[in-house]
Design an enzyme around this catalytic site. Structure first.
Site, PDB file in Angstrom:
ATOM      1  N   VAL A  63       0.450  -1.455  -0.218  1.00  0.00           N
ATOM      2  CA  VAL A  63      -0.078  -0.071   0.334  1.00  0.00           C
ATOM      3  C   VAL A  63       0.476   0.914  -0.071  1.00  0.00           C
ATOM      4  O   VAL A  63       0.337   2.360   0.252  1.00  0.00           O
ATOM      5  CB  VAL A  63      -1.327   0.038   1.151  1.00  0.00           C
ATOM      6  N   ASN A  89      -8.123  -0.565   5.947  1.00  0.00           N
ATOM      7  CA  ASN A  89      -8.018  -1.695   7.269  1.00  0.00           C
ATOM      8  C   ASN A  89      -6.246  -1.593   7.657  1.00  0.00           C
ATOM      9  O   ASN A  89      -6.135  -2.047   8.953  1.00  0.00           O
ATOM     10  CB  ASN A  89      -8.755  -2.391   7.968  1.00  0.00           C
ATOM     11  N   SER A 140      -7.703   3.199  16.451  1.00  0.00           N
ATOM     12  CA  SER A 140      -6.577   2.805  16.902  1.00  0.00           C
ATOM     13  C   SER A 140      -7.657   3.634  18.786  1.00  0.00           C
ATOM     14  O   SER A 140      -7.675   4.532  18.580  1.00  0.00           O
ATOM     15  CB  SER A 140      -5.975   2.747  16.981  1.00  0.00           C
ATOM     16  N   TYR A 153       2.205   6.260  16.133  1.00  0.00           N
ATOM     17  CA  TYR A 153       0.698   5.388  15.902  1.00  0.00           C
ATOM     18  C   TYR A 153      -0.379   6.660  16.009  1.00  0.00           C
ATOM     19  O   TYR A 153      -1.390   6.380  16.019  1.00  0.00           O
ATOM     20  CB  TYR A 153       1.147   4.618  16.857  1.00  0.00           C
ATOM     21  N   LYS A 157      -3.362   7.503  14.031  1.00  0.00           N
ATOM     22  CA  LYS A 157      -4.311   6.763  14.801  1.00  0.00           C
ATOM     23  C   LYS A 157      -5.998   8.086  14.558  1.00  0.00           C
ATOM     24  O   LYS A 157      -7.247   8.372  14.059  1.00  0.00           O
ATOM     25  CB  LYS A 157      -4.757   5.842  15.068  1.00  0.00           C
TER      26      LYS A 157
HETATM   27  P1  NAD Z   1      -1.744  -8.040  11.886  1.00  0.00           P
HETATM   28  O1  NAD Z   1      -0.612  -7.743  11.786  1.00  0.00           O
HETATM   29  O2  NAD Z   1      -2.089  -8.739  12.517  1.00  0.00           O
HETATM   30  O3  NAD Z   1      -2.182  -7.755  10.349  1.00  0.00           O
HETATM   31  C1  NAD Z   1      -1.220  -6.993   9.217  1.00  0.00           C
HETATM   32  C2  NAD Z   1      -1.434  -7.655   7.501  1.00  0.00           C
HETATM   33  O4  NAD Z   1      -0.753  -5.856   6.782  1.00  0.00           O
HETATM   34  C3  NAD Z   1      -0.716  -8.038   7.723  1.00  0.00           C
HETATM   35  O5  NAD Z   1      -1.098  -9.019   6.637  1.00  0.00           O
HETATM   36  C4  NAD Z   1       0.429  -8.172   6.376  1.00  0.00           C
HETATM   37  O6  NAD Z   1       0.973  -8.623   5.494  1.00  0.00           O
HETATM   38  C5  NAD Z   1      -0.569  -6.594   6.208  1.00  0.00           C
HETATM   39  N1  NAD Z   1       0.062  -5.899   5.654  1.00  0.00           N
HETATM   40  C6  NAD Z   1       1.602  -4.481   6.157  1.00  0.00           C
HETATM   41  N2  NAD Z   1       2.325  -3.499   5.301  1.00  0.00           N
HETATM   42  C7  NAD Z   1       1.409  -4.031   4.405  1.00  0.00           C
HETATM   43  C8  NAD Z   1       1.415  -3.019   3.348  1.00  0.00           C
HETATM   44  N3  NAD Z   1       2.364  -2.074   3.013  1.00  0.00           N
HETATM   45  N4  NAD Z   1       0.899  -2.956   2.216  1.00  0.00           N
HETATM   46  C9  NAD Z   1      -0.307  -4.018   1.957  1.00  0.00           C
HETATM   47  N5  NAD Z   1      -0.269  -4.961   3.165  1.00  0.00           N
HETATM   48  C10 NAD Z   1       0.550  -4.807   4.747  1.00  0.00           C
HETATM   49  O7  NAD Z   1      -3.156  -6.830  12.084  1.00  0.00           O
HETATM   50  P2  NAD Z   1      -4.186  -6.495  13.371  1.00  0.00           P
HETATM   51  O8  NAD Z   1      -2.851  -6.525  13.852  1.00  0.00           O
HETATM   52  O9  NAD Z   1      -5.187  -6.848  12.755  1.00  0.00           O
HETATM   53  O10 NAD Z   1      -4.631  -4.574  12.715  1.00  0.00           O
HETATM   54  C11 NAD Z   1      -4.702  -3.871  11.597  1.00  0.00           C
HETATM   55  C12 NAD Z   1      -5.175  -2.472  11.514  1.00  0.00           C
HETATM   56  O11 NAD Z   1      -5.266  -2.357  13.384  1.00  0.00           O
HETATM   57  C13 NAD Z   1      -4.056  -2.743  11.707  1.00  0.00           C
HETATM   58  O12 NAD Z   1      -4.618  -0.624  10.784  1.00  0.00           O
HETATM   59  C14 NAD Z   1      -3.653  -1.978  13.103  1.00  0.00           C
HETATM   60  O13 NAD Z   1      -2.544  -0.850  13.834  1.00  0.00           O
HETATM   61  C15 NAD Z   1      -5.384  -2.005  14.641  1.00  0.00           C
HETATM   62  N6  NAD Z   1      -4.906  -1.762  15.537  1.00  0.00           N
HETATM   63  C16 NAD Z   1      -4.264  -2.890  15.666  1.00  0.00           C
HETATM   64  C17 NAD Z   1      -4.398  -3.535  17.247  1.00  0.00           C
HETATM   65  C18 NAD Z   1      -4.374  -4.348  17.959  1.00  0.00           C
HETATM   66  O14 NAD Z   1      -4.076  -4.736  19.120  1.00  0.00           O
HETATM   67  N7  NAD Z   1      -3.840  -5.316  17.059  1.00  0.00           N
HETATM   68  C19 NAD Z   1      -5.138  -2.634  17.772  1.00  0.00           C
HETATM   69  C20 NAD Z   1      -5.887  -0.732  17.507  1.00  0.00           C
HETATM   70  C21 NAD Z   1      -5.108  -0.806  15.776  1.00  0.00           C
END
Ligand code: NAD
Length: 253
Positions: A63, A89, A140, A153, A157
């Site tokens: 992305v 996402n 977030s 971060y 967010k």
């Molecule tokens: P994850 O880490 O399980 O998966 C992230 C995915 O993003 C992976 O499949 C990775 O290959 C893909 N990715 C990373 N960089 C990329 C790029 N440059 N281009 C395309 N794909 C890319 O993700 P998650 O923990 O489910 O988090 C998803 C969203 O939720 C994110 O925006 C994260 O900031 C946010 N978030 C996560 C949490 C948490 O506790 N896990 C809490 C609040 C917000």
């Protein structure tokens, strides 16, 4: 079948919350375009959806590459003629603290902000063609309250929350709703990276952090996907411009 005949695109759809949403949307009748840089994982999600009787395709895109995002938008528009659900996402924890390089700063903004902003722009005509589209962003709780782990971060967010209000106003006349989900801690493959520590220390920090959550635990990705389904479907037909915390009460304190 709350999403019958809908076309949905989910970025970072190969893992964690994106994967859970892709599977949930497909189970509700949508055709899902799983966008991710990880080709193997995206393919596995698509195969799993097909094995369950759903419909999905993978689009392998980094992305950070705006040309690739433009091509993705053009391909979606050419193939489907519309987009009903855009789930922006993708996001990374990014560099911690205040001592970082300008390149690290740029990467955080590119992935957590720029990609979703431009993809939404490239897909605006397809969203208009839906007549009833829903755009969902992943913010977030770190955008609502300070993140102890990363000011960068929190900045990205928090920016998403402001962007969603503004985009909701700009797109309301075209029948496009724009909202965000602000998850707290969610048990995804990406969660440990937020704690920025050795595996042993990460477990300690996780336990300490989870103990502060009124419901006493982290969320499962499927619990976030249910809120995404609400926002994606007509169940939320009068909801736009808001950010919904899904955090077990963390930000209620
Ligand atoms: P994850 O880490 O399980 O998966 C992230 C995915 O993003 C992976 O499949 C990775 O290959 C893909 N990715 C990373 N960089 C990329 C790029 N440059 N281009 C395309 N794909 C890319 O993700 P998650 O923990 O489910 O988090 C998803 C969203 O939720 C994110 O925006 C994260 O900031 C946010 N978030 C996560 C949490 C948490 O506790 N896990 C809490 C609040 C917000």
């Amino acid at each position: 079948m709350k999403l019958k005949d809908k076309i949905a695109l989910v970025t970072a759809g190969a893992s964690g919350m994106g994967r859970a949403a892709a599977e949930t949307f497909a189970a509700q009748g949508a055709h899902v375009i799983v966008v991710d840089v990880d080709e193997e994982a995206a393919g596995a999600v698509v195969d799993g959806i097909a094995a369950s009787g759903g419909s999905a395709t993978a689009a392998v895109v980094d992305v950070r590459d705006l040309e690739a995002l433009k091509k993705l938008a053009d391909d979606v528009t050419a193939e489907h003629g519309k987009l009903d659900i855009l789930y922006n996402n993708v996001g990374i924890p990014g560099a911690a603290g205040l001592d970082m390089t300008p390149e690290e700063w740029d990467t955080g903004l590119e992935i957590n902000g720029r990609a979703s902003f431009f993809l939404s722009g490239y897909l605006t005509d397809a969203l208009k063609a839906s007549g009833n589209a829903s755009v969902i962003f992943t913010s977030s709780t770190s955008g609502l309250i300070g993140s102890p782990f990363s000011p960068l971060y929190s900045f990205t967010k928090g920016g998403v929350i402001a962007l969603v209000r503004s985009m909701a106003l700009a797109m309301a006349g075209d029948g496009i709703r724009v909202n965000a989900i602000a998850p707290g801690s969610v048990e995804t493959p990406g969660l440990p990276a937020f704690f920025r520590a050795s595996p042993e220390e990460t477990e300690k920090r996780k336990a300490a952090f989870f103990a502060q959550i009124p419901l006493g635990r982290a969320a499962q990705p499927e619990e976030i996907a249910q809120v995404a389904l609400f926002l994606a479907s007509d169940m939320s037909s009068f909801v736009t411009g808001v950010t919904i915390p899904v955090d077990g009460g963390l930000t209620a304190k």
